[in-house]
Design a protein around this motif. Structure first.
Motif, PDB file in Angstrom:
ATOM      1  N   PHE A 330       0.825  -1.201   0.000  1.00 44.42           N
ATOM      2  CA  PHE A 330       0.000   0.000   0.000  1.00 44.42           C
ATOM      3  C   PHE A 330       0.866   1.261   0.000  1.00 44.42           C
ATOM      4  O   PHE A 330       0.617   2.211  -0.747  1.00 44.42           O
ATOM      5  CB  PHE A 330      -0.936  -0.002   1.207  1.00 44.42           C
ATOM      6  CG  PHE A 330      -1.649   1.306   1.420  1.00 44.42           C
ATOM      7  CD1 PHE A 330      -2.720   1.675   0.606  1.00 44.42           C
ATOM      8  CD2 PHE A 330      -1.232   2.184   2.412  1.00 44.42           C
ATOM      9  CE1 PHE A 330      -3.366   2.884   0.792  1.00 44.42           C
ATOM     10  CE2 PHE A 330      -1.875   3.395   2.605  1.00 44.42           C
ATOM     11  CZ  PHE A 330      -2.947   3.739   1.794  1.00 44.42           C
ATOM     12  N   PHE A 331       1.876   1.273   0.855  1.00 47.10           N
ATOM     13  CA  PHE A 331       2.752   2.439   0.903  1.00 47.10           C
ATOM     14  C   PHE A 331       3.548   2.594  -0.387  1.00 47.10           C
ATOM     15  O   PHE A 331       3.795   3.717  -0.841  1.00 47.10           O
ATOM     16  CB  PHE A 331       3.704   2.339   2.098  1.00 47.10           C
ATOM     17  CG  PHE A 331       3.055   2.692   3.401  1.00 47.10           C
ATOM     18  CD1 PHE A 331       2.743   4.014   3.702  1.00 47.10           C
ATOM     19  CD2 PHE A 331       2.746   1.720   4.328  1.00 47.10           C
ATOM     20  CE1 PHE A 331       2.147   4.346   4.907  1.00 47.10           C
ATOM     21  CE2 PHE A 331       2.146   2.041   5.523  1.00 47.10           C
ATOM     22  CZ  PHE A 331       1.829   3.360   5.827  1.00 47.10           C
ATOM     23  N   TRP A 333       2.468   1.697  -3.383  1.00 51.68           N
ATOM     24  CA  TRP A 333       1.482   2.217  -4.341  1.00 51.68           C
ATOM     25  C   TRP A 333       1.206   3.702  -4.077  1.00 51.68           C
ATOM     26  O   TRP A 333       1.077   4.496  -5.008  1.00 51.68           O
ATOM     27  CB  TRP A 333       0.201   1.411  -4.219  1.00 51.68           C
ATOM     28  CG  TRP A 333      -0.941   1.974  -5.007  1.00 51.68           C
ATOM     29  CD1 TRP A 333      -1.201   1.785  -6.332  1.00 51.68           C
ATOM     30  CD2 TRP A 333      -1.981   2.825  -4.501  1.00 51.68           C
ATOM     31  NE1 TRP A 333      -2.329   2.466  -6.689  1.00 51.68           N
ATOM     32  CE2 TRP A 333      -2.839   3.114  -5.590  1.00 51.68           C
ATOM     33  CE3 TRP A 333      -2.269   3.342  -3.247  1.00 51.68           C
ATOM     34  CZ2 TRP A 333      -3.950   3.913  -5.446  1.00 51.68           C
ATOM     35  CZ3 TRP A 333      -3.390   4.145  -3.105  1.00 51.68           C
ATOM     36  CH2 TRP A 333      -4.220   4.420  -4.199  1.00 51.68           C
ATOM     37  N   TYR A 334       1.160   4.071  -2.822  1.00 50.78           N
ATOM     38  CA  TYR A 334       0.905   5.468  -2.463  1.00 50.78           C
ATOM     39  C   TYR A 334       2.040   6.373  -2.937  1.00 50.78           C
ATOM     40  O   TYR A 334       1.799   7.475  -3.446  1.00 50.78           O
ATOM     41  CB  TYR A 334       0.730   5.585  -0.952  1.00 50.78           C
ATOM     42  CG  TYR A 334       0.412   6.976  -0.461  1.00 50.78           C
ATOM     43  CD1 TYR A 334      -0.854   7.531  -0.663  1.00 50.78           C
ATOM     44  CD2 TYR A 334       1.380   7.733   0.196  1.00 50.78           C
ATOM     45  CE1 TYR A 334      -1.138   8.807  -0.220  1.00 50.78           C
ATOM     46  CE2 TYR A 334       1.099   9.012   0.643  1.00 50.78           C
ATOM     47  CZ  TYR A 334      -0.167   9.548   0.433  1.00 50.78           C
ATOM     48  OH  TYR A 334      -0.452  10.813   0.870  1.00 50.78           O
ATOM     49  N   ASP A 335       3.266   5.908  -2.815  1.00 47.14           N
ATOM     50  CA  ASP A 335       4.412   6.698  -3.268  1.00 47.14           C
ATOM     51  C   ASP A 335       4.432   6.838  -4.780  1.00 47.14           C
ATOM     52  O   ASP A 335       4.794   7.898  -5.321  1.00 47.14           O
ATOM     53  CB  ASP A 335       5.718   6.052  -2.790  1.00 47.14           C
ATOM     54  CG  ASP A 335       5.913   6.204  -1.287  1.00 47.14           C
ATOM     55  OD1 ASP A 335       5.271   7.100  -0.701  1.00 47.14           O
ATOM     56  OD2 ASP A 335       6.674   5.407  -0.698  1.00 47.14           O
ATOM     57  N   ASN A 337       1.989   7.061  -6.810  1.00 45.36           N
ATOM     58  CA  ASN A 337       0.930   7.947  -7.287  1.00 45.36           C
ATOM     59  C   ASN A 337       1.226   9.423  -7.039  1.00 45.36           C
ATOM     60  O   ASN A 337       0.430  10.286  -7.403  1.00 45.36           O
ATOM     61  CB  ASN A 337      -0.399   7.577  -6.624  1.00 45.36           C
ATOM     62  CG  ASN A 337      -1.042   6.377  -7.294  1.00 45.36           C
ATOM     63  OD1 ASN A 337      -1.723   6.496  -8.296  1.00 45.36           O
ATOM     64  ND2 ASN A 337      -0.786   5.203  -6.740  1.00 45.36           N
ATOM     65  N   ARG A 338       2.316   9.699  -6.392  1.00 41.32           N
ATOM     66  CA  ARG A 338       2.699  11.095  -6.200  1.00 41.32           C
ATOM     67  C   ARG A 338       3.342  11.626  -7.484  1.00 41.32           C
ATOM     68  O   ARG A 338       4.198  10.977  -8.071  1.00 41.32           O
ATOM     69  CB  ARG A 338       3.690  11.221  -5.059  1.00 41.32           C
ATOM     70  CG  ARG A 338       3.100  10.831  -3.703  1.00 41.32           C
ATOM     71  CD  ARG A 338       4.157  10.974  -2.626  1.00 41.32           C
ATOM     72  NE  ARG A 338       3.609  10.625  -1.320  1.00 41.32           N
ATOM     73  CZ  ARG A 338       4.300  10.690  -0.190  1.00 41.32           C
ATOM     74  NH1 ARG A 338       5.564  11.083  -0.217  1.00 41.32           N
ATOM     75  NH2 ARG A 338       3.743  10.364   0.946  1.00 41.32           N
ATOM     76  N   LYS A 351       6.590  12.258   3.165  1.00 39.50           N
ATOM     77  CA  LYS A 351       7.061  10.917   2.787  1.00 39.50           C
ATOM     78  C   LYS A 351       7.834  10.280   3.945  1.00 39.50           C
ATOM     79  O   LYS A 351       7.655   9.123   4.278  1.00 39.50           O
ATOM     80  CB  LYS A 351       7.949  10.982   1.546  1.00 39.50           C
ATOM     81  CG  LYS A 351       8.504   9.630   1.128  1.00 39.50           C
ATOM     82  CD  LYS A 351       9.370   9.756  -0.093  1.00 39.50           C
ATOM     83  CE  LYS A 351       9.883   8.381  -0.524  1.00 39.50           C
ATOM     84  NZ  LYS A 351      10.669   7.724   0.508  1.00 39.50           N
ATOM     85  N   GLY A 354       5.466   9.273   6.469  1.00 39.87           N
ATOM     86  CA  GLY A 354       4.768   8.040   6.083  1.00 39.87           C
ATOM     87  C   GLY A 354       5.616   6.806   6.296  1.00 39.87           C
ATOM     88  O   GLY A 354       5.138   5.763   6.731  1.00 39.87           O
TER      89      GLY A 354
END
Length: 388
Positions: A330-331, A333-335, A337-338, A351, A354
């Motif tokens: 998840f983390f 994927w989150y990175d 999308n930035r 970041k 996070g």
């Protein structure tokens, strides 16, 4: 757990077959096929031969041939839509494996008893194979594939003169003598049924069963439980069959092997009649089965010869360990999308924050999962798992 009807005359017949078989084996180089065919026809079975050939691809391309003998008892109450296989391999006296000369006489004696009953709802196939697992593999391919060869050019399984219906289960016998010490169950399926019936006949049996010995301490009990767990896990992990029964599972046929260990002392000796009663109980239970066995405990891990670890005990630990990978994903994927144009000091601080949150939650989850796993294992090993 039906009331068994098999009597002493079947035990005497097995003893007679045993003496005749030993004599025939001495006078034949390979399987005494004429004697087996004669006995099956005398019993009243529909008897057939199955020939196969193995073109060995190594060592100069040697060719091996073999012959299986099988007899079919047609069910009087149904039109050959389902069947159960009772098998045993023939081992010559030159074999490096344990002598199982008593298997064929016991199988024939049970067949003679089964022919006299009229309540069978499934066909019984009594199969005597040549060349151990090779014979079983060839017979199964011929039974299910017919002229279509899975290993074309290597194993020519041939065709079967006669068949039954869909095979529901299989029981393989490896009996080392007429008097037994205990029965080792080589298990892949319907273990629960066999355990209950053999216990009813007062036969010591189970997975990795050994000769009876008094437990000297709690430490020895925990040690034996741990040894059973490791053995069961490695047996399932390497995917190598522990006997002829293992080859039935590629066709989704529930099967196991009863390995009768020859008695070396008079302590708790098991006679032939008890083994025959167990075979009758297993066959009648399978005969009444209208669906796939729902008490096979396929996902359970045996911790003792008759005890298991439930899937509910080890699955929470596995879920906790797997959840760590999802959190990490998840983390990641989150990175991804930035956007690059927003990558400034403020985003950088977020970041880092996070990542710190990820580390903050990941370590406790791993620690919590490890603690749970060790706790479950310690509890299960000490108390011996759940009882069948």
């Amino acid at each position: 757990l039906v009331y068994t009807e098999i009597a002493r005359d079947s035990e005497k017949l097995a003893q007679q077959y045993y003496q005749e078989f030993l004599h025939e084996r001495e006078n034949h180089k390979g399987t005494p096929i004429p004697w087996i065919i004669a006995k099956m026809k005398q019993i009243g079975l529909e008897t057939h031969l199955h020939n196969y050939t193995l073109n060995y691809p190594f060592s100069g391309g040697k060719v091996f041939t073999g012959t299986n003998v099988y007899g079919i008892l047609r069910a009087p109450r149904i039109g050959s839509t389902e069947g159960i296989v009772f098998s045993t391999p023939f081992r010559s006296k030159e074999s490096m494996e344990a002598d199982i000369s008593a298997s064929i006489p016991i199988l024939l004696s049970f067949a003679e008893s089964a022919v006299r009953k009229n309540y069978w709802a499934k066909d019984f196939i009594f199969l005597i194979t040549d060349n151990e697992q090779l014979g079983i593999q060839a017979w199964l391919e011929a039974y299910h594939l017919g002229g279509l060869q899975r290993n074309k050019g290597i194993l020519n399984s041939g065709n079967l003169p006669a068949r039954s219906g869909s095979l529901q289960a299989a029981l393989n016998l490896e009996i080392q003598g007429m008097d037994l010490d205990y029965i080792n169950v080589k298990v892949e399926d319907y273990f629960n049924l066999v355990q209950r019936i053999t216990s009813k006949e007062r036969i010591a049996s189970g997975y990795k069963q050994t000769a009876y010995k008094q437990k000297s301490s709690v430490y020895s009990s925990v040690k034996d439980n741990l040894k059973h767990i490791i053995s069961m896990i490695f047996t399932q992990a390497n995917c190598v069959p522990t006997g002829n029964h293992g080859l039935f599972h590629q066709y989704r046929i529930e099967a196991l092997t009863l390995e009768g260990i020859k008695a070396t002392s008079t302590h708790q000796r098991v006679g032939t009649l008890s083994v025959l009663k167990s075979l009758e109980g297993i066959s009648r239970s399978l005969n009444n089965l209208l669906e796939k066995f729902h008490q096979s405990f396929f996902f359970y891990i045996l911790i003792h010869n008759d005890r298991f670890i439930s899937i509910g005990d080890y699955m929470p630990c596995a879920i906790l360990f797997v959840s760590v990978f999802f959190i990490k994903s998840f983390f990641q994927w989150y990175d991804l999308n930035r956007t690059v144009d927003k990558w400034n000091d403020d985003i950088w601080d977020k970041k880092v924050q996070g990542d710190l949150i990820e580390i903050k939650y990941r370590k406790p989850i791993i620690l919590f999962g490890t603690t749970l796993l060790l706790g479950f294992l310690l509890k299960i090993i000490c108390r011996g798992g759940g009882e069948y």
